[in-house]
Design an enzyme around this catalytic site. Structure first.
Site, mmCIF file in Angstrom:
data_model
loop_
_atom_site.group_PDB
_atom_site.id
_atom_site.type_symbol
_atom_site.label_atom_id
_atom_site.label_comp_id
_atom_site.label_asym_id
_atom_site.label_seq_id
_atom_site.Cartn_x
_atom_site.Cartn_y
_atom_site.Cartn_z
ATOM 1 N N ASP A 185 -8.112 -4.954 0.074
ATOM 2 C CA ASP A 185 -9.055 -4.167 -0.700
ATOM 3 C C ASP A 185 -10.288 -4.005 0.177
ATOM 4 O OD1 ASP A 185 -9.363 -2.663 -3.089
ATOM 5 O OD2 ASP A 185 -10.891 -4.067 -3.756
ATOM 6 N N LYS A 231 -3.875 3.629 6.159
ATOM 7 C CA LYS A 231 -4.022 2.172 6.292
ATOM 8 C C LYS A 231 -2.803 1.571 6.993
ATOM 9 C CE LYS A 231 -6.801 0.874 2.242
ATOM 10 N NZ LYS A 231 -6.798 0.006 1.035
ATOM 11 N N PHE A 287 -10.309 8.361 7.937
ATOM 12 C CA PHE A 287 -10.148 8.761 6.540
ATOM 13 C C PHE A 287 -11.251 8.108 5.720
ATOM 14 C CE2 PHE A 287 -7.840 4.872 7.241
ATOM 15 C CZ PHE A 287 -7.979 4.128 6.089
ATOM 16 N N GLY A 288 -11.284 8.411 4.443
ATOM 17 C CA GLY A 288 -12.273 7.795 3.563
ATOM 18 C C GLY A 288 -13.697 8.154 3.948
ATOM 19 N N THR A 335 0.841 -1.198 0.000
ATOM 20 C CA THR A 335 0.000 0.000 0.000
ATOM 21 C C THR A 335 0.873 1.243 0.000
ATOM 22 O OG1 THR A 335 -1.846 1.130 1.106
ATOM 23 C CG2 THR A 335 -0.158 0.183 2.525
#
Length: 197
Positions: free
Chosen positions: A69, A13, A150-151, A8
């Site tokens: 993923d 992450k 995040f995200g 990554t």
């Protein structure tokens, strides 16, 4: 396992997984390993995308390697964005753009706007290829709340919780999140391996 490569370039992450695995192994990023791996992850499933990423990074590094993923599956959107979660608003979309599009698509959909966050981790080591999955059910909130994570964290409220992921501390989130659950399964596998001499 002395070193474990995480395929990554996402620093958020990397920090999350490091925090969960702690001292069991030295988790290193692609940059730290000096590996240039950026394959096209175009499989129709999370498992397939994780496998594409892990195979490429392992081939280049020859190190034990993991890749993940993650997909947000929203019931009112027939499971979208799913495998397209990271690029929901376009190939190079920011977190903010993805969240904005999600809220736009859900305008007029009444609460609870049910959703599931899923993470699949693929590992290639000397014993073969392994998969570890984690999932958490919840709902998409009407507006953003919180500034951690995040995200999609500011708009995802896990089941049984009054706060979004972005309102929780990293320790609280990791204890219940999709990625946290997948990494815990990975950790149990790693703990079952004999320690290097």
């Amino acid at each position: 396992m002395e070193k474990l490569l995480f395929a990554t370039n996402n620093t958020h992450k990397l920090a999350e997984v490091r925090q969960i695995l702690q001292e069991r192994c030295a988790l290193i990023s692609l940059a730290e390993a000096g590996v240039q791996s950026n394959p096209v992850a175009d499989a129709p499933t999370l498992e397939g995308n994780a496998l594409i990423k892990v195979r490429d990074a392992h081939r280049l590094s020859q190190l034990p390697t993991i890749a993940d993923d993650t997909g947000l599956e929203v019931e009112a959107l027939d499971g979208a964005p799913g495998v397209y979660s990271a690029r929901f608003a376009g190939e190079h979309a920011t977190f903010e753009e993805n969240v904005a599009l999600l809220l736009e698509r859900l305008q007029g959909v009444p609460a609870p706007r049910r959703a599931c966050f899923r993470t699949v981790i693929a590992l290639i080591d000397e014993y073969g290829t392994h998969f570890f999955e984690g999932a958490v059910n919840g709902e998409i909130t009407l507006e953003r709340s919180g500034d951690h994570g995040f995200g999609y964290d500011p708009v995802f409220r896990p089941e049984g919780c009054q706060q979004t992921f972005a309102e929780l501390s990293s320790e609280e989130k990791n204890a219940m999140s999709h990625r946290g659950r997948a990494v815990q399964r990975l950790a149990r596998y790693l703990h079952a391996l004999p320690l290097d001499e």
